[in-house]
Design a protein around this motif. Sequence first.
Motif, PDB file in Angstrom:
ATOM      1  N   LEU A 196      48.576  36.251  45.404  1.00 18.91           N
ATOM      2  CA  LEU A 196      48.336  35.754  44.308  1.00 18.91           C
ATOM      3  C   LEU A 196      48.590  36.449  43.141  1.00 18.91           C
ATOM      4  CD1 LEU A 196      47.077  33.041  43.103  1.00 18.91           C
ATOM      5  CD2 LEU A 196      44.813  34.209  42.951  1.00 18.91           C
ATOM      6  N   GLY A 197      49.526  35.773  42.106  1.00 22.80           N
ATOM      7  CA  GLY A 197      50.089  36.625  41.100  1.00 22.80           C
ATOM      8  C   GLY A 197      49.225  36.172  39.815  1.00 22.80           C
ATOM      9  N   THR A 198      48.804  37.152  39.068  1.00 21.27           N
ATOM     10  CA  THR A 198      47.657  36.622  37.905  1.00 21.27           C
ATOM     11  C   THR A 198      48.111  37.507  36.566  1.00 21.27           C
ATOM     12  OG1 THR A 198      46.311  38.275  38.923  1.00 21.27           O
ATOM     13  CG2 THR A 198      45.772  35.796  39.055  1.00 21.27           C
ATOM     14  N   ASP A 199      48.421  36.722  35.465  1.00 17.68           N
ATOM     15  CA  ASP A 199      48.614  37.608  34.358  1.00 17.68           C
ATOM     16  C   ASP A 199      47.218  38.332  33.744  1.00 17.68           C
ATOM     17  OD1 ASP A 199      50.009  38.493  32.396  1.00 17.68           O
ATOM     18  OD2 ASP A 199      50.130  36.877  31.251  1.00 17.68           O
ATOM     19  N   LEU A 200      47.400  39.491  33.347  1.00 19.03           N
ATOM     20  CA  LEU A 200      46.146  40.088  33.044  1.00 19.03           C
ATOM     21  C   LEU A 200      45.886  40.088  31.538  1.00 19.03           C
ATOM     22  CD1 LEU A 200      46.969  43.305  35.113  1.00 19.03           C
ATOM     23  CD2 LEU A 200      45.209  41.154  35.395  1.00 19.03           C
ATOM     24  N   VAL A 201      44.560  40.244  31.157  1.00 20.40           N
ATOM     25  CA  VAL A 201      44.173  40.309  29.714  1.00 20.40           C
ATOM     26  C   VAL A 201      44.588  41.570  29.141  1.00 20.40           C
ATOM     27  CG1 VAL A 201      41.956  40.422  28.278  1.00 20.40           C
ATOM     28  CG2 VAL A 201      41.940  39.058  30.228  1.00 20.40           C
ATOM     29  N   PHE A 292      43.630  37.238  33.269  1.00 19.77           N
ATOM     30  CA  PHE A 292      42.602  37.783  34.254  1.00 19.77           C
ATOM     31  C   PHE A 292      42.171  39.016  34.133  1.00 19.77           C
ATOM     32  CE2 PHE A 292      44.282  33.835  36.276  1.00 19.77           C
ATOM     33  CZ  PHE A 292      43.514  33.400  37.025  1.00 19.77           C
ATOM     34  N   THR A 293      40.870  39.429  34.354  1.00 20.97           N
ATOM     35  CA  THR A 293      40.368  40.664  34.431  1.00 20.97           C
ATOM     36  C   THR A 293      40.173  40.981  36.039  1.00 20.97           C
ATOM     37  OG1 THR A 293      38.153  39.834  34.152  1.00 20.97           O
ATOM     38  CG2 THR A 293      39.333  40.772  32.182  1.00 20.97           C
ATOM     39  N   ARG A 294      39.919  42.068  36.316  1.00 23.01           N
ATOM     40  CA  ARG A 294      39.514  42.359  37.856  1.00 23.01           C
ATOM     41  C   ARG A 294      38.197  41.297  38.336  1.00 23.01           C
ATOM     42  NH1 ARG A 294      40.854  46.245  42.330  1.00 23.01           N
ATOM     43  NH2 ARG A 294      39.275  45.492  43.773  1.00 23.01           N
ATOM     44  N   LEU A 312      47.355  44.913  43.292  1.00 22.50           N
ATOM     45  CA  LEU A 312      48.694  45.739  43.056  1.00 22.50           C
ATOM     46  C   LEU A 312      48.996  45.492  41.690  1.00 22.50           C
ATOM     47  CD1 LEU A 312      50.615  44.612  46.185  1.00 22.50           C
ATOM     48  CD2 LEU A 312      48.745  46.428  46.185  1.00 22.50           C
ATOM     49  N   SER A 313      49.147  46.457  40.961  1.00 24.27           N
ATOM     50  CA  SER A 313      49.619  46.198  39.557  1.00 24.27           C
ATOM     51  C   SER A 313      51.104  46.897  39.066  1.00 24.27           C
ATOM     52  CB  SER A 313      48.450  46.537  38.573  1.00 24.27           C
ATOM     53  OG  SER A 313      48.752  45.993  37.233  1.00 24.27           O
ATOM     54  N   ASP A 314      51.569  46.798  37.944  1.00 19.10           N
ATOM     55  CA  ASP A 314      52.603  47.327  37.569  1.00 19.10           C
ATOM     56  C   ASP A 314      52.090  48.605  36.624  1.00 19.10           C
ATOM     57  OD1 ASP A 314      51.919  45.193  35.819  1.00 19.10           O
ATOM     58  OD2 ASP A 314      52.977  46.219  34.379  1.00 19.10           O
ATOM     59  N   ASP A 315      53.090  49.621  36.353  1.00 16.28           N
ATOM     60  CA  ASP A 315      52.596  50.950  35.715  1.00 16.28           C
ATOM     61  C   ASP A 315      51.945  50.638  34.368  1.00 16.28           C
ATOM     62  OD1 ASP A 315      53.995  52.182  37.708  1.00 16.28           O
ATOM     63  OD2 ASP A 315      55.695  52.464  36.454  1.00 16.28           O
ATOM     64  N   ASP A 316      52.434  49.565  33.584  1.00 17.38           N
ATOM     65  CA  ASP A 316      51.676  49.241  32.256  1.00 17.38           C
ATOM     66  C   ASP A 316      50.441  48.254  32.582  1.00 17.38           C
ATOM     67  OD1 ASP A 316      53.598  50.704  30.764  1.00 17.38           O
ATOM     68  OD2 ASP A 316      55.172  48.888  31.133  1.00 17.38           O
ATOM     69  N   GLU A 317      50.150  48.148  33.776  1.00 14.34           N
ATOM     70  CA  GLU A 317      48.965  46.849  33.858  1.00 14.34           C
ATOM     71  C   GLU A 317      49.054  45.661  33.084  1.00 14.34           C
ATOM     72  OE1 GLU A 317      45.194  49.091  34.253  1.00 14.34           O
ATOM     73  OE2 GLU A 317      45.994  50.134  35.902  1.00 14.34           O
ATOM     74  N   LEU A 318      50.186  45.004  33.166  1.00  7.49           N
ATOM     75  CA  LEU A 318      50.550  43.913  32.294  1.00  7.49           C
ATOM     76  C   LEU A 318      49.960  42.794  33.303  1.00  7.49           C
ATOM     77  CD1 LEU A 318      53.735  44.502  30.927  1.00  7.49           C
ATOM     78  CD2 LEU A 318      51.690  44.605  29.619  1.00  7.49           C
ATOM     79  N   ALA A 320      48.988  41.514  37.958  1.00  8.96           N
ATOM     80  CA  ALA A 320      48.459  41.813  39.032  1.00  8.96           C
ATOM     81  C   ALA A 320      48.846  40.801  40.120  1.00  8.96           C
ATOM     82  CB  ALA A 320      46.979  41.907  38.923  1.00  8.96           C
ATOM     83  N   VAL A 321      49.140  41.518  41.415  1.00  7.55           N
ATOM     84  CA  VAL A 321      49.389  40.675  42.241  1.00  7.55           C
ATOM     85  C   VAL A 321      48.212  41.004  43.507  1.00  7.55           C
ATOM     86  CG1 VAL A 321      51.116  40.321  44.423  1.00  7.55           C
ATOM     87  CG2 VAL A 321      51.981  40.507  42.074  1.00  7.55           C
ATOM     88  N   SER A 322      47.404  40.115  43.838  1.00  8.77           N
ATOM     89  CA  SER A 322      46.411  40.298  44.976  1.00  8.77           C
ATOM     90  C   SER A 322      46.627  39.819  46.148  1.00  8.77           C
ATOM     91  CB  SER A 322      45.165  39.590  44.156  1.00  8.77           C
ATOM     92  OG  SER A 322      45.156  38.402  44.137  1.00  8.77           O
ATOM     93  N   LEU A 323      46.085  40.531  47.379  1.00  6.33           N
ATOM     94  CA  LEU A 323      46.249  40.104  48.432  1.00  6.33           C
ATOM     95  C   LEU A 323      44.763  40.022  48.969  1.00  6.33           C
ATOM     96  CD1 LEU A 323      48.285  39.820  50.658  1.00  6.33           C
ATOM     97  CD2 LEU A 323      48.024  41.985  51.467  1.00  6.33           C
ATOM     98  N   SER A 324      44.516  38.750  49.621  1.00  2.00           N
ATOM     99  CA  SER A 324      43.195  38.236  50.048  1.00  2.00           C
ATOM    100  C   SER A 324      43.300  37.534  51.495  1.00  2.00           C
ATOM    101  CB  SER A 324      42.418  37.588  49.019  1.00  2.00           C
ATOM    102  OG  SER A 324      43.210  36.414  48.682  1.00  2.00           O
ATOM    103  N   ARG A 325      42.423  37.233  52.093  1.00  2.00           N
ATOM    104  CA  ARG A 325      42.461  36.348  53.179  1.00  2.00           C
ATOM    105  C   ARG A 325      40.992  35.604  53.501  1.00  2.00           C
ATOM    106  NH1 ARG A 325      43.294  40.603  58.315  1.00  2.00           N
ATOM    107  NH2 ARG A 325      43.621  38.352  59.281  1.00  2.00           N
ATOM    108  N   PRO A 326      40.861  34.588  54.223  1.00  2.00           N
ATOM    109  CA  PRO A 326      39.694  33.834  54.273  1.00  2.00           C
ATOM    110  C   PRO A 326      38.650  34.802  54.945  1.00  2.00           C
ATOM    111  CG  PRO A 326      41.665  32.656  55.042  1.00  2.00           C
ATOM    112  CD  PRO A 326      42.205  33.932  54.832  1.00  2.00           C
ATOM    113  N   ARG A 327      37.606  34.702  54.376  1.00  2.00           N
ATOM    114  CA  ARG A 327      36.233  35.315  54.987  1.00  2.00           C
ATOM    115  C   ARG A 327      36.056  34.846  56.303  1.00  2.00           C
ATOM    116  NH1 ARG A 327      33.333  35.580  50.168  1.00  2.00           N
ATOM    117  NH2 ARG A 327      32.385  33.520  50.627  1.00  2.00           N
TER     118      ARG A 327
END
Length: 328
Positions: A196-201, A292-294, A312-318, A320-327
């Motif tokens: 999931l790609g999320t733009d950060l605050v 988004f925030t964490r 996962l984030s880029d060097d400037d923390e602009l 985030a790409v997160s990896l998750s799976r069904p609980r």
Amino acid sequence: MTVANAEIEIHTYLAAGDERALADDVLDGLTRPFKELPPKHFYDARGADLFDRICDLPEYYPTRAERAILRERAAEIVELTGAAEIVELGSGTAAKTRILLDAMQEAGTLRRYVPLDVTESMILDTAATLVEEYPGLLVHGIVGDFERHLHHLPAALGPRLVVFLGGTIGNFTPGSRRRFLRGLARAMGTDDHLLLGTDLVKDPALLEAAYNDSDGVTAEFNRNVLHVVNRELAADFAVEAFDHVAFFDREREWIEMRLRASSRQHVHIGALGIDVVFEPREELRTEISAKFTRERLEGDLAAAGLELERVLSDDDELFAVSLSRPRT
Ligand code: SAH
Ligand code: AVI
């Protein structure tokens, strides 16, 4: 269904132009005290082209930042997930997806790509291009709405990576976002992962610049929804009488895009048989783009029954790409 050749299957769940769903949204959204239209109607062929141009703008950092993360971490993502196929929601031109497809090809796991988008031309073009670029790749394209058509996903061919890039999840309001993620988690198998790609605050000035570019491409993209309504529903919006407005709502931590009537506007919507009046400076909300925030990300994923494995984030923390799976 259209079967183009042995590698490509395309399934369409939207009637041409999906006028009905647009009509319902317009009737509902333009007769409210605070007028609003959902952002999915930006993306006819012209809107999709304008979005592509936005991605190349110097001010619009999300695409570059997300691409950098994927370039850096694609091999790790493929190793962690063992994915044999990608299901991509709101796939667009699949420009960044190729980074993941390359890594899967490199790892020898790549079997199928399943793009889902409301814009038919995107699905057709992407399918045709990708089978050329990746010999042996199967493409099962879905022309549909990711809020309504997830149950049409084909049975998995192996561990699946569901990818939802670009920060498009931010275009949902918070409640719908959680409901959508819950539905998505239910559609996933225990071997599947969500990327999931999320733009950060971040600094509001940077955020606001990204949605107020100096070439006016975002303004044209914003006004495009009025062209769509004019064409599909025989309406007579004077498109140029609406000004582009985009600002960061610091309390809600989202960008809000609106169209503001520069003078009193009287609009006839022929296909609905209604007339809508905009008072001078009255606004129509066309998009929210949540940042988004964490904590926000963790909260949303947990509420949806998804377990976060990596952020996962880029060097400037602009971005985030997160990896998750069904609980389980
Ligand atoms: N994933 C690409 C494109 C993002 S733009 C990227 O990261 O660059 C958002 C995409 O989602 C567009 O291609 C648009 O047509 C699609 N989209 C928007 N709302 C949708 C919906 N409700 N169902 C399916 N696709 C949708
Ligand atoms: C597709 N979506 C994540 C983009 C965004 O940033 O919210 C759409 C966009 N709107 C204005 N510029 C780009």
